[in-house]
Design a protein around this motif. Structure first.
Motif, short mmCIF file in Angstrom:
data_model
loop_
_atom_site.label_atom_id
_atom_site.label_comp_id
_atom_site.label_asym_id
_atom_site.label_seq_id
_atom_site.Cartn_x
_atom_site.Cartn_y
_atom_site.Cartn_z
N GLN A 91 -118.38 78.88 -39.30
CA GLN A 91 -118.17 77.56 -40.08
C GLN A 91 -117.70 77.87 -41.46
O GLN A 91 -116.57 77.30 -42.07
N ALA A 115 -118.97 72.72 -33.93
CA ALA A 115 -118.83 71.46 -34.72
C ALA A 115 -119.59 71.41 -35.68
O ALA A 115 -119.59 71.21 -36.98
N ALA A 126 -112.08 71.54 -39.23
CA ALA A 126 -112.60 72.36 -37.96
C ALA A 126 -111.64 72.81 -37.10
O ALA A 126 -111.01 74.05 -37.04
N PHE A 168 -117.60 67.07 -39.06
CA PHE A 168 -116.70 67.47 -38.27
C PHE A 168 -115.53 66.73 -38.33
O PHE A 168 -115.60 65.40 -38.24
#
Length: 571
Positions: free
Chosen positions: A225, A167, A254, A249
């Motif tokens: 990410q 996250a 995500a 997040f």
């Protein structure tokens, strides 16, 4: 705006996930990454990352009313959502439900704040992300309240690690046993007021510590990410509009792209799950009944396992409405379904003005400030109330709008109006609500929703324990501001109703005993073994920390368990 995604080609899947918010996105990601064919059902419309954030980059003057007020005819659609005082603006109203189409009955005042669209409230959440500790997991058992949590910190700690790394959580390692450290990226920076307040309180109060808020904002993107298209926080603090940078997040930024790249996920928006289909001969669930939001047509989708992630009250509605000969009162044998509804009580604390450092300003608008973790009822400190509270600390500098209260005209007035005003600070407590059996929701036909379904009736209120806690929170907020040398200090207590904190918990709690709980230690239904719930409904108590990080960890943990059990042939 996308109004529809292509109909799924099949009606049989390995797994169905109901709801696409924080926990539903995690369930869909984990199940699809483990090789299952997953159907993700969302009752609202599709919102695609970036392209459907239509107000994300708009300046105030690009809105018809400068984003300062809403037209009265439009505001009438949001009588409940508007109670927050911040949600319904020209820039954000489209992320909240039309209350006229989605009614409920309030036996006592309850503010049900909702977003029905793909991503759910993960697009609008506050993003504070704290772990629970054994102080929280052991509280019920230690105090003889409600029922014991079926897990302890050691059971969930590896899953906290797992979800935090994915996250992206900004924060410091603070070494507090009752607020465990996690896998953090660099914290969001302090402004000068925050530096002063942190130093002052930490030096003058041995029993408490001011820390950086742990927030789901990327400050140092990982390779994983960036591969998902996410970037570091830009300090715009317009998060509720949707973040085109993917810095905070959300499902869109995500978990959904991670699940989609497996090619195992089908997303079906406009799909209102009415109930779970239960096969009495097999003794398990075989699928769900769905009403198409747009056409009102009914569909049935089948799966081997079902994850309920429709939000605490959304999942409880589905369970209550899943009636059969075996479950005439809803899918539960414990008598606890719909009971023990909790929400953090908040909007109590103090405001003040900081008249120093007026020659200093700051760049950007960082989206999270300071946090004061719980300091009551730890060790030898025993208060007249049980549990405790933490403070979210908000700071800022008054802008040109401070001139509203100035007198004068002409060049001198214009000069004053272009200067920054004072620094301001607010300490807002979030306190734990105990699980009371008669704080409950139930189904009623007194009102029907737009699709002819019964609605929930809310019968919830705070009690003496919460009242005593609020009194102490206000007193301590004032005291800390006094010790830190602030001026114009004003304590406040708005007496917010349950629901307004938007942290609904309970109503289908976890526990070891099927006679006193609905789900077990793996978030698995005690009786219907192929049904799982990992949203706020499963909570056994309501620690004062923001709960969303725990939903993420529980979702990942339950998905891992469910897939292992499925492969063993136990589901």
């Amino acid at each position: 705006m996308h109004t529809r995604q292509q109909e799924p080609l099949a009606d049989h899947y390995d797994a169905i996930v109901v709801g696409s918010g924080i926990s539903g996105g995690w369930s869909a990601k984990e199940l699809s990454e483990k090789g299952l064919k997953v159907l993700l059902l969302e009752r609202g419309r599709m919102i695609e990352h970036v392209t459907d954030y239509h107000t994300a980059t708009k300046a105030p003057w690009e809105f018809p009313h400068r984003n300062a007020r809403m037209p009265i005819d439009l505001l009438k659609k949001y009588p409940v959502q508007n109670r927050t005082g911040f949600a319904i603006t020209e820039a954000t109203h489209h992320h909240f439900v039309n209350d006229l189409e989605n009614p409920y009955v309030e036996e006592k005042p309850f503010d049900w704040i909702r977003g029905y669209h793909v991503g759910g409230r993960s697009l609008m959440w506050g993003r504070y992300s704290f772990r629970f500790s054994d102080l929280d997991f052991e509280a019920n058992a230690r105090e003889g309240i409600a029922t014991d949590w079926p897990i302890r910190y050691k059971d969930i700690a590896p899953w906290y690690d797992y979800v935090e790394k994915f996250a992206g959580i900004a924060g410091n390692r603070d070494g507090l046993p009752h607020l465990p450290d996690g896998q953090f990226q660099p914290p969001l920076p302090d402004n000068c007021l925050e530096q002063h307040f942190r130093k002052s309180v930490n030096e003058q109060f041995a029993d408490r510590k001011v820390i950086s808020a742990r927030a789901a904002h990327i400050t140092a993107p990982t390779k994983e990410q960036t591969e998902l298209g996410r970037a570091k926080c830009q300090f715009r603090n317009m998060c509720m509009r949707g973040c085109p940078y993917g810095a905070y997040f959300s499902t869109q930024s995500a978990t959904l792209p991670a699940a989609r790249r497996t090619k195992n996920l089908t997303v079906r928006p406009h799909s209102i799950v009415n109930s779970i289909i239960y096969d009495e001969k097999l003794g398990k669930a075989t699928g769900v009944r769905v009403i198409d939001e747009q056409t009102n047509q009914w569909h049935e989708f089948r799966a081997k396992i079902i994850f309920l992630n429709a939000s605490a009250l959304g999942s409880t509605f589905i369970l209550l409405n899943s009636r059969s000969n075996r479950f005439p009162n809803g899918m539960d044998d414990s008598g606890q379904l719909g009971h023990n509804l909790m929400d953090h009580h908040f909007h109590v604390g103090a405001n003040a003005i900081y008249e120093r450092d007026l020659d200093k300003v700051y760049y950007g608008r960082h989206p999270a400030g300071l946090y004061i973790p719980r300091f009551r009822n730890l060790g030898q400190d025993q208060q007249p109330f049980k549990r405790g509270y933490g403070f979210e600390v908000y700071t800022g500098r008054q802008n040109w709008d401070h001139a509203y209260g100035l007198e004068g005209f002409g060049a001198d007035f214009k000069q004053k109006a272009t200067q920054f005003g004072n620094w301001t600070i607010t300490l807002d407590a979030f306190g734990e609500c105990l699980p009371y059996y008669d704080n409950r929701v139930s189904l009623t036909d007194e009102v029907k929703d737009k699709w002819g379904q019964p609605v929930l009736k809310m019968d919830v209120h705070y009690r003496e324990n919460e009242t005593l806690m609020r009194k102490d929170a206000q007193e301590q907020a004032v005291l800390m501001l006094e010790k830190a040398g602030f001026s114009t200090i004003e304590g406040f207590d708005s007496q917010a109703h349950p629901g307004l904190s938007i942290h609904e918990m309970g109503t289908a709690r976890m526990g070891n005993d099927p006679k006193t709980s609905v789900f077990n230690k793996f978030n698995q239904h005690h009786i219907v073994k192929n049904v799982f719930c990992t949203d706020g409904a499963c909570m056994t108590s309501s620690p004062c920390q923001n709960p969303s990080l725990t939903y993420m960890a529980l979702s990942a943990r339950a998905a891992d368990y469910a897939v292992r059990e499925l492969k063993k042939g136990n589901l």
